[in-house]
Scaffold this motif. Structure first.
Motif, PDB file in Angstrom:
ATOM      1  N   ALA A  18       3.753   6.250  -1.506  1.00 50.83           N
ATOM      2  CA  ALA A  18       4.702   7.007  -1.088  1.00 50.83           C
ATOM      3  C   ALA A  18       4.629   8.377  -2.294  1.00 50.83           C
ATOM      4  O   ALA A  18       4.233   8.618  -2.790  1.00 50.83           O
ATOM      5  CB  ALA A  18       6.135   6.589  -1.522  1.00 50.83           C
ATOM      6  N   GLY A  19       4.852   9.118  -1.090  1.00 51.02           N
ATOM      7  CA  GLY A  19       4.893  11.020  -1.828  1.00 51.02           C
ATOM      8  C   GLY A  19       3.208  11.361  -2.196  1.00 51.02           C
ATOM      9  O   GLY A  19       3.600  11.740  -3.758  1.00 51.02           O
ATOM     10  N   GLY A  20       2.796  11.003  -1.502  1.00 53.45           N
ATOM     11  CA  GLY A  20       1.158  11.363  -1.648  1.00 53.45           C
ATOM     12  C   GLY A  20       0.341  10.044  -2.801  1.00 53.45           C
ATOM     13  O   GLY A  20      -0.485  10.636  -3.509  1.00 53.45           O
ATOM     14  N   GLU A  21       1.216   9.537  -3.834  1.00 54.62           N
ATOM     15  CA  GLU A  21       0.997   8.316  -4.702  1.00 54.62           C
ATOM     16  C   GLU A  21       1.186   7.292  -3.780  1.00 54.62           C
ATOM     17  O   GLU A  21       1.485   6.253  -3.114  1.00 54.62           O
ATOM     18  CB  GLU A  21       1.497   8.693  -5.895  1.00 54.62           C
ATOM     19  N   GLU A  22       0.294   5.815  -5.215  1.00 56.23           N
ATOM     20  CA  GLU A  22      -0.325   4.708  -4.457  1.00 56.23           C
ATOM     21  C   GLU A  22      -0.034   3.592  -5.192  1.00 56.23           C
ATOM     22  O   GLU A  22       0.022   3.622  -6.510  1.00 56.23           O
ATOM     23  CB  GLU A  22      -1.258   4.429  -4.138  1.00 56.23           C
ATOM     24  N   TRP A  23       0.940   2.398  -5.460  1.00 57.66           N
ATOM     25  CA  TRP A  23       1.305   1.712  -6.593  1.00 57.66           C
ATOM     26  C   TRP A  23       0.587   0.025  -6.188  1.00 57.66           C
ATOM     27  O   TRP A  23       1.003  -0.122  -4.863  1.00 57.66           O
ATOM     28  CB  TRP A  23       2.827   1.570  -6.840  1.00 57.66           C
ATOM     29  N   THR A  24       0.155  -0.699  -7.187  1.00 56.36           N
ATOM     30  CA  THR A  24       0.031  -1.610  -6.557  1.00 56.36           C
ATOM     31  C   THR A  24       0.400  -2.786  -7.367  1.00 56.36           C
ATOM     32  O   THR A  24       1.142  -3.140  -9.358  1.00 56.36           O
ATOM     33  CB  THR A  24      -1.461  -2.300  -6.814  1.00 56.36           C
TER      34      THR A  24
END
Length: 368
Positions: A310-316
């Motif tokens: 989301a929003g050009g970022e990635e979270w795991t």
């Protein structure tokens, strides 16, 4: 006055302070509840949805009827196995005295959803509404107790309730002891008829059976909020403290351990100020979270983790976080408490997760 406002009115007055969590209460002729759910509505809900066991299930004489007696296993082209209800098998079981239960009808039928919302406004907690339908006087569940308080709404027909009271005060879903069955005769025997309403605290043993042919009623399960929930929220909140985050002084002297415990005791006592319950309820039930980007994507990786882009970022994240993020993908705004309940996480953990996304400008928190 609408059906829902009549329900709220009856639950006001002295009930919350006088009976809630303590003893049962009966209200006669509250309203015409046919606007909430009818037999035709129930047929429509069952006919439209893939309501496989255990969400839709049958009970008779205190026993759960195996789903194979009224459903068949179906394997889809994607190798997903589900249980398809067979109308003939279902009707045969109901004719032989089975009681039908359908969980969370408030998610499937809008008038039931409005009733749940009205009750949530009174009790400041999540409400799930289940349907119970029976066609004979055979008891479906035997004598049993629930681990949550309930509001029972009799829609059609009549039900006889034998109430035995609790054998263990305030039992929990995950408890240290199992309540002993009641040894005495019922302390009360009542008959609920269409339009009547009953409140029963958790832990109260009861047995239920129809008295005059078909019976249709709703059991509105109230989210149980206990001191354990407050302490769990407090524990998460205190993670901002250096004292709480510090290593336990396992290898320190008794004097140093005592000094640490004194610091910890003071911080906990300060956090448990007179307004702590209000703060807890506000965080759980009032604050809503939503995603602020319309192109968020949620996938699973090979390790079974959840990946948010989301929003050009990635979270795991760990897999339970899927139940937090999935309901937000369509732009919905939901209470932190409901997201915590759906995921099995604490409210503090959900709040920390949402805070991280807020700082990345892909989520927002607001009051409804």
């Amino acid at each position: 006055m609408t059906t829902f406002s009549k329900v709220v009115e009856r639950l006001g007055g002295g009930f919350p302070t006088g009976a809630f969590g303590r003893t049962y209460r009966i209200w006669r002729g509250v309203a015409d509840f046919s606007s909430v759910l009818t037999w035709d509505d129930l047929n429509t809900v069952i006919g439209r949805g893939r309501l496989e066991p255990p969400r839709l299930r049958l009970h008779r004489d205190g026993e759960l009827i195996p789903w194979q007696r009224y459903a068949t296993a179906v394997t889809t082209r994607r190798n997903v196995v589900w249980q398809r209800i067979q109308p003939s098998g279902l009707h045969n079981q109901l004719h032989d005295g089975a009681s039908l239960v359908l969980d969370a009808v408030d998610e499937l039928h809008q008038p039931a959803e409005r009733l749940a919302q009205a009750l949530e406004g009174v009790f400041r907690g999540r409400v799930q509404i289940n349907v119970y339908a029976s066609w004979t006087a055979t008891e479906g569940f035997g004598t049993h107790w629930d681990d949550h308080d309930v509001i029972v709404v009799q829609l059609e027909g009549a039900k006889r309730w034998r109430l035995y009271g609790p054998t263990r005060l305030n039992p929990l879903h995950r408890d240290t002891e199992v309540p002993e069955p009641p040894a005495d005769e019922p302390i009360e025997e009542i008959v609920l008829r269409a339009g009547d309403m009953l409140y029963l605290p958790r832990g109260w043993w009861h047995a239920v059976a129809a008295t005059e042919g078909r019976s249709l009623h709703l059991t509105c399960g109230l989210q149980t909020t206990t001191g354990a929930d407050l302490l769990g929220w407090l524990s998460d909140r205190l993670r901002t403290s250096e004292t709480v985050r510090a290593h336990l002084p396992v290898f320190a002297s008794p004097q140093e351990q005592a000094a640490y415990l004194e610091l910890l005791r003071k911080e906990v006592a300060d956090a448990l100020h007179d307004g702590a319950i209000g703060d807890f309820l506000t965080t759980r039930d009032v604050l809503h979270a939503r995603l602020t980007t319309a192109r968020a994507q949620l996938t699973d990786n090979d390790q079974g983790q959840v990946v948010l882009v989301a929003g050009g970022e990635e979270w795991t994240f760990a897999s339970p976080v899927r139940a937090v993020l999935s309901p937000l993908l369509d732009g919905s705004s939901l209470p932190l408490g409901r997201l915590a309940e759906a995921s099995g996480l604490t409210v503090g953990q959900v709040a920390s997760l949402v805070t991280e996304l807020v700082h990345a400008n892909v989520a927002a928190v607001s009051e409804p």
